[in-house]
Motif scaffolding. Structure first.
Motif, PDB file in Angstrom:
ATOM      1  N   LEU A 142      38.487  -1.421  30.399  1.00  0.00           N
ATOM      2  CA  LEU A 142      38.651  -0.045  29.946  1.00  0.00           C
ATOM      3  C   LEU A 142      37.294   0.601  29.707  1.00  0.00           C
ATOM      4  CD1 LEU A 142      41.465  -0.626  27.292  1.00  0.00           C
ATOM      5  CD2 LEU A 142      41.729  -0.063  29.717  1.00  0.00           C
ATOM      6  N   ALA A 143      37.089   1.781  30.281  1.00  0.00           N
ATOM      7  CA  ALA A 143      35.899   2.574  29.990  1.00  0.00           C
ATOM      8  C   ALA A 143      36.118   3.248  28.648  1.00  0.00           C
ATOM      9  CB  ALA A 143      35.665   3.603  31.086  1.00  0.00           C
ATOM     10  N   ALA A 144      35.517   2.693  27.596  1.00  0.00           N
ATOM     11  CA  ALA A 144      35.816   3.147  26.234  1.00  0.00           C
ATOM     12  C   ALA A 144      35.457   4.604  26.005  1.00  0.00           C
ATOM     13  CB  ALA A 144      35.074   2.263  25.228  1.00  0.00           C
ATOM     14  N   ASP A 145      34.429   5.096  26.699  1.00  0.00           N
ATOM     15  CA  ASP A 145      34.035   6.490  26.528  1.00  0.00           C
ATOM     16  C   ASP A 145      34.895   7.441  27.345  1.00  0.00           C
ATOM     17  OD1 ASP A 145      32.951   5.193  28.699  1.00  0.00           O
ATOM     18  OD2 ASP A 145      31.040   6.264  28.668  1.00  0.00           O
ATOM     19  N   ALA A 146      35.851   6.905  28.096  1.00  0.00           N
ATOM     20  CA  ALA A 146      36.763   7.760  28.868  1.00  0.00           C
ATOM     21  C   ALA A 146      38.217   7.514  28.501  1.00  0.00           C
ATOM     22  CB  ALA A 146      36.566   7.510  30.365  1.00  0.00           C
ATOM     23  N   VAL A 147      38.467   6.631  27.545  1.00  0.00           N
ATOM     24  CA  VAL A 147      39.839   6.321  27.128  1.00  0.00           C
ATOM     25  C   VAL A 147      40.334   7.401  26.183  1.00  0.00           C
ATOM     26  CG1 VAL A 147      41.259   4.735  25.796  1.00  0.00           C
ATOM     27  CG2 VAL A 147      39.626   3.842  27.444  1.00  0.00           C
ATOM     28  N   SER A 148      41.509   7.931  26.464  1.00  0.00           N
ATOM     29  CA  SER A 148      42.094   8.942  25.578  1.00  0.00           C
ATOM     30  C   SER A 148      42.553   8.285  24.290  1.00  0.00           C
ATOM     31  CB  SER A 148      43.274   9.637  26.262  1.00  0.00           C
ATOM     32  OG  SER A 148      44.264   8.685  26.623  1.00  0.00           O
ATOM     33  N   GLY A 149      42.494   9.031  23.212  1.00  0.00           N
ATOM     34  CA  GLY A 149      42.882   8.501  21.912  1.00  0.00           C
ATOM     35  C   GLY A 149      44.380   8.284  21.816  1.00  0.00           C
ATOM     36  N   HIS A 150      44.768   7.634  20.723  1.00  0.00           N
ATOM     37  CA  HIS A 150      46.180   7.340  20.487  1.00  0.00           C
ATOM     38  C   HIS A 150      46.489   7.678  19.041  1.00  0.00           C
ATOM     39  CE1 HIS A 150      49.997   5.155  20.282  1.00  0.00           C
ATOM     40  NE2 HIS A 150      49.978   5.139  21.602  1.00  0.00           N
ATOM     41  N   ALA A 151      47.497   8.498  18.837  1.00  0.00           N
ATOM     42  CA  ALA A 151      47.794   9.011  17.499  1.00  0.00           C
ATOM     43  C   ALA A 151      48.490   7.990  16.618  1.00  0.00           C
ATOM     44  CB  ALA A 151      48.664  10.263  17.610  1.00  0.00           C
ATOM     45  N   GLY A 152      48.906   6.874  17.162  1.00  0.00           N
ATOM     46  CA  GLY A 152      49.717   5.945  16.399  1.00  0.00           C
ATOM     47  C   GLY A 152      48.948   4.863  15.669  1.00  0.00           C
ATOM     48  N   TRP A 153      47.653   5.083  15.342  1.00  0.00           N
ATOM     49  CA  TRP A 153      46.892   4.030  14.678  1.00  0.00           C
ATOM     50  C   TRP A 153      47.436   3.748  13.292  1.00  0.00           C
ATOM     51  CZ3 TRP A 153      43.862   4.358  10.173  1.00  0.00           C
ATOM     52  CH2 TRP A 153      43.158   3.176   9.872  1.00  0.00           C
ATOM     53  N   GLN A 154      47.524   2.472  12.959  1.00  0.00           N
ATOM     54  CA  GLN A 154      47.953   2.042  11.634  1.00  0.00           C
ATOM     55  C   GLN A 154      46.973   1.003  11.110  1.00  0.00           C
ATOM     56  OE1 GLN A 154      50.517   3.140   9.779  1.00  0.00           O
ATOM     57  NE2 GLN A 154      51.082   4.636  11.373  1.00  0.00           N
ATOM     58  N   PRO A 155      46.614   1.073   9.829  1.00  0.00           N
ATOM     59  CA  PRO A 155      45.727   0.044   9.269  1.00  0.00           C
ATOM     60  C   PRO A 155      46.339  -1.340   9.441  1.00  0.00           C
ATOM     61  CG  PRO A 155      45.973   1.886   7.744  1.00  0.00           C
ATOM     62  CD  PRO A 155      46.988   2.093   8.826  1.00  0.00           C
ATOM     63  N   PRO A 156      45.619  -2.281  10.023  1.00  0.00           N
ATOM     64  CA  PRO A 156      46.180  -3.617  10.233  1.00  0.00           C
ATOM     65  C   PRO A 156      46.187  -4.428   8.941  1.00  0.00           C
ATOM     66  CG  PRO A 156      43.911  -3.573  10.961  1.00  0.00           C
ATOM     67  CD  PRO A 156      44.244  -2.167  10.536  1.00  0.00           C
ATOM     68  N   GLY A 157      46.992  -5.462   8.928  1.00  0.00           N
ATOM     69  CA  GLY A 157      47.038  -6.347   7.774  1.00  0.00           C
ATOM     70  C   GLY A 157      45.930  -7.380   7.857  1.00  0.00           C
ATOM     71  N   LEU A 158      44.817  -7.122   7.196  1.00  0.00           N
ATOM     72  CA  LEU A 158      43.652  -8.003   7.266  1.00  0.00           C
ATOM     73  C   LEU A 158      43.335  -8.577   5.894  1.00  0.00           C
ATOM     74  CD1 LEU A 158      41.289  -5.633   9.323  1.00  0.00           C
ATOM     75  CD2 LEU A 158      42.780  -7.414  10.236  1.00  0.00           C
ATOM     76  N   ASP A 159      42.857  -9.805   5.863  1.00  0.00           N
ATOM     77  CA  ASP A 159      42.341 -10.373   4.627  1.00  0.00           C
ATOM     78  C   ASP A 159      41.008 -11.048   4.925  1.00  0.00           C
ATOM     79  OD1 ASP A 159      42.861 -12.929   5.723  1.00  0.00           O
ATOM     80  OD2 ASP A 159      44.828 -13.023   4.788  1.00  0.00           O
ATOM     81  N   ARG A 160      40.441 -11.694   3.948  1.00  0.00           N
ATOM     82  CA  ARG A 160      39.106 -12.281   4.108  1.00  0.00           C
ATOM     83  C   ARG A 160      39.090 -13.430   5.115  1.00  0.00           C
ATOM     84  NH1 ARG A 160      34.897 -11.739   0.050  1.00  0.00           N
ATOM     85  NH2 ARG A 160      35.222  -9.761  -1.030  1.00  0.00           N
ATOM     86  N   ASP A 161      40.233 -14.050   5.364  1.00  0.00           N
ATOM     87  CA  ASP A 161      40.282 -15.170   6.309  1.00  0.00           C
ATOM     88  C   ASP A 161      40.533 -14.728   7.744  1.00  0.00           C
ATOM     89  OD1 ASP A 161      39.836 -17.050   4.303  1.00  0.00           O
ATOM     90  OD2 ASP A 161      41.978 -17.218   3.841  1.00  0.00           O
ATOM     91  N   THR A 162      40.781 -13.434   7.956  1.00  0.00           N
ATOM     92  CA  THR A 162      41.012 -12.924   9.303  1.00  0.00           C
ATOM     93  C   THR A 162      39.708 -12.938  10.105  1.00  0.00           C
ATOM     94  OG1 THR A 162      42.764 -11.462   8.480  1.00  0.00           O
ATOM     95  CG2 THR A 162      41.857 -10.980  10.657  1.00  0.00           C
ATOM     96  N   VAL A 163      39.785 -13.409  11.343  1.00  0.00           N
ATOM     97  CA  VAL A 163      38.597 -13.426  12.204  1.00  0.00           C
ATOM     98  C   VAL A 163      38.252 -11.993  12.608  1.00  0.00           C
ATOM     99  CG1 VAL A 163      37.583 -14.244  14.360  1.00  0.00           C
ATOM    100  CG2 VAL A 163      39.091 -15.743  13.036  1.00  0.00           C
ATOM    101  N   ALA A 164      37.008 -11.584  12.338  1.00  0.00           N
ATOM    102  CA  ALA A 164      36.551 -10.238  12.678  1.00  0.00           C
ATOM    103  C   ALA A 164      35.984 -10.178  14.085  1.00  0.00           C
ATOM    104  CB  ALA A 164      35.505  -9.764  11.673  1.00  0.00           C
ATOM    105  N   TYR A 165      35.171 -11.179  14.449  1.00  0.00           N
ATOM    106  CA  TYR A 165      34.574 -11.186  15.783  1.00  0.00           C
ATOM    107  C   TYR A 165      34.132 -12.588  16.133  1.00  0.00           C
ATOM    108  CZ  TYR A 165      29.950 -11.134  13.455  1.00  0.00           C
ATOM    109  OH  TYR A 165      28.859 -11.432  12.683  1.00  0.00           O
ATOM    110  N   LEU A 166      33.857 -12.794  17.406  1.00  0.00           N
ATOM    111  CA  LEU A 166      33.322 -14.055  17.910  1.00  0.00           C
ATOM    112  C   LEU A 166      31.874 -13.824  18.305  1.00  0.00           C
ATOM    113  CD1 LEU A 166      36.220 -15.285  20.260  1.00  0.00           C
ATOM    114  CD2 LEU A 166      35.922 -15.708  17.804  1.00  0.00           C
ATOM    115  N   GLN A 167      30.977 -14.584  17.681  1.00  0.00           N
ATOM    116  CA  GLN A 167      29.568 -14.505  18.041  1.00  0.00           C
ATOM    117  C   GLN A 167      29.234 -15.720  18.889  1.00  0.00           C
ATOM    118  OE1 GLN A 167      26.977 -11.977  17.028  1.00  0.00           O
ATOM    119  NE2 GLN A 167      26.397 -13.009  18.922  1.00  0.00           N
ATOM    120  N   PHE A 168      29.152 -15.511  20.192  1.00  0.00           N
ATOM    121  CA  PHE A 168      28.848 -16.634  21.067  1.00  0.00           C
ATOM    122  C   PHE A 168      27.372 -16.980  20.947  1.00  0.00           C
ATOM    123  CE2 PHE A 168      33.006 -16.002  22.691  1.00  0.00           C
ATOM    124  CZ  PHE A 168      33.378 -17.240  23.182  1.00  0.00           C
TER     125      PHE A 168
END
Length: 583
Positions: A142-168
């Motif tokens: 996906l070309a992120a700078d050309a992707v149209s937005g989506h009105a249905g965003w909802q805050p996800p259920g995240l806690d401190r143990d949720t993986v935020a990213y993978l640093q290879f």
């Protein structure tokens, strides 16, 4: 930062507190290429929410999403969008122009099994072809700078143990592994960084480090956002072409906290001219962090001396130690606070001892006061070592990640280690160091150490010494190769287009003589190669294991090489050390 359930909550609160404050200041690569672009917290937050809605609609919540961006602005949006959507961001370099880059990306894709790839519109065709070439054409690009937005965003259920990213990891000592950095890891490490750097909402923090690397991502993008400050961003390409651009930006745009690996400070010393120095103002540079590779006392002194005329204060120089497996920071502090000169021979034997008159000595730079969770351990017996003894650095604490993504064997090897006396839950860093007076001194990499006649030689010491041989030398690396005894091999780039006017055989002999005189070590191989041959990670670290692999598998094409009889392949006369072996 202890009151937040996740890192996303913290960033959203910063945007709500000061929506018109500048979050990002994006600098052009040169004065001729436009003016800085300012992005407010309101704009960054709104852009991330729009893209996050699209990711959620595509089912990316809880799934890895590749980020391959040349645009620094779009990377920031895509990374935050992944956090907002509950997806797992996987930052990667957008392109390398070399086959080993493509192979590394392909390996990461196989391991991560991403739901999608986000990139810039201009890069999307290349990224799609790269994925397809390696059998991953079904992954949406996906070309992120050309992707149209989506009105249905909802805050996800995240806690401190949720993986935020993978640093290879960089792969400089092995195959890349995806460190699972959780929201709790991020919050804890940002709190540690705040204690070291002392920045706040009115601060400007920045530099040129790439965002797909932990030092750039955590230290120069996420940290300023986490404290409500401004991230001032210069591209890595601008720094490489003109190192003075980094220093100019610090004075011109009021950057008070910036950092880079040791090689960057050395590059500035060597390449910033007297005329350029006259135009610099570094009086506002409050914290200059050196980290990401061993911090050399010689570099610190040379940089402080060279740029004192521009207002740089000696106390601004800081040294830090960290690694991706601990999110970023383990320890750090003023580089001059505890700098210690030790006996070189004792250092080779694994001990810190006072120097002896008339004998070789080595100066070590402290990486701050070690936290309670830092231990020095014998890597073989797992016995904790006393102060002044060199061993492997083991770490524990809230910033230490839970393990590697979908790699239980590697996770078991590196995470959750226990000492012989039963202290558990420790991360084996693979780095060597010592504690002395509460301070941490990092001496090298466990896997990089060259053992010759019972002595531990650090390749960075050999590499630094070799640079004295010729002003034509560029990047070089030293490593050992296996056999009945370990043998030292040097691969050294030669910066010249007039190689036929040079006596390459004599230059190779000079390298041998230099190391023999300085370290009393016989050099079994010297390969003089073209610029760009020695592989480096995106943060500038030499990939010694990769270079060793290329050497052992005949993957190097030297301008000239010397190999002793033990290294020669009898069936391959091309590898014999002849004076006419020049190409």
């Amino acid at each position: 930062m202890t009151g937040y359930r996740n890192f996303t909550e913290l960033i959203m609160e910063r945007a709500a507190q000061a929506p018109e404050h500048t979050a990002l200041l994006l600098l052009p690569d040169s004065d001729e290429r436009g003016r800085p672009a300012s992005v407010t917290y309101r704009t960054l937050d709104a852009s991330a929410r729009r893209l996050a809605g699209r990711l959620q609609a595509d089912g990316a919540e809880g799934e890895p999403v590749l980020l391959l961006h040349a645009s620094r602005w779009q990377f920031a949006v895509s990374f935050l969008a992944c956090l907002y959507a509950g997806a797992v961001a996987v930052p990667l370099p957008p392109s390398g122009g070399r086959s080993h880059h493509d192979e590394r990306v392909a390996g990461i894709v196989r391991q991560a099994s991403p739901r999608a790839a986000l990139t810039d519109a201009v890069l999307a065709p290349d990224v799609s072809r790269l994925l397809a070439r390696h059998g991953h054409g079904s992954i949406p690009c996906l070309a992120a700078d050309a992707v149209s937005g989506h009105a249905g965003w909802q805050p996800p259920g995240l806690d401190r143990d949720t993986v935020a990213y993978l640093q290879f990891t960089s792969g400089s000592t092995g195959s890349p592994k995806g460190v699972m950095v959780t929201h709790g890891n991020l919050l804890a490490n940002q709190e540690a960084l705040a204690g070291l750097l002392g920045a706040g909402p009115g601060s400007r923090i920045g530099g040129w480090l790439p965002f797909h690397h932990d030092m750039g991502l955590v230290g120069q993008l996420l940290h300023p956002l986490s404290v409500g400050a401004t991230s001032v961003v210069l591209s890595p390409e601008a720094f490489v072409k003109q190192p003075v651009r980094w220093l100019e930006a610090i004075g011109r745009y009021g950057i008070e906290v910036s950092g880079a690996p040791d090689f960057a400070y050395d590059l500035c010393v060597r390449r910033v001219t007297d005329e350029q120095l006259d135009g610099l103002d570094l009086s506002g540079w409050r914290v200059a962090v050196s980290g990401g590779e061993p911090v050399r006392a010689e570099t610190r002194r040379a940089f402080a001396d060279r740029f004192a005329a521009a207002g740089l204060r000696p106390e601004a120089m800081h040294a830090a130690y960290g690694l991706a497996e601990a999110t970023l920071l383990v320890s750090g502090g003023p580089a001059t606070d505890g700098e210690r000169t030790v006996d070189a021979e004792a250092l080779e034997q694994g001990r810190l001892r006072e120097p002896r008159p008339g004998r070789p000595a080595h100066t070590l730079v402290p990486c701050g006061t070690a936290a309670d969770g830092v231990l020095i351990v014998d890597p073989e017996t797992h016995e904790p070592l006393p102060d002044g003894e060199i061993g492997e650095i083991w770490v524990t604490g809230p910033g230490v990640a839970p393990g590697y993504w979908r790699d239980r064997p590697a996770s078991a090897e590196h995470f959750g280690a226990a000492t012989a006396d039963g202290t558990g839950g420790l991360l084996r860093t693979g780095d060597l160091g010592a504690l002395d007076g509460g301070r941490l001194y990092v001496t090298g990499r466990l896997k990089d150490v060259i053992v010759v006649a019972g002595r531990n030689l650090y390749p960075q010491d050999l590499e630094r010494t070799i640079q004295r041989v010729s002003t034509l030398f560029g990047t070089g690396t030293a490593f050992s190769v296996p056999g009945e005894r370990e043998r030292v091999v040097v691969v050294q780039e030669l910066r010249t287009h007039q190689r036929y006017a040079l006596d390459l055989e004599e230059i190779a002999k000079d390298v041998q003589r230099c190391l023999t005189e300085e370290f009393e070590v016989a050099v079994a191989g010297v390969l003089l190669v073209r610029p760009g041959t020695v592989r480096r990670t995106t943060s500038g670290k030499v990939e010694r294991s990769a270079m060793r692999h290329l050497f052992l598998n005949g993957g190097l094409r030297p301008l000239y090489q010397y190999l002793d009889e033990e290294l020669l392949a009898p069936a391959d006369p091309r590898r014999r050390p002849r004076a006419d072996q020049q190409t």
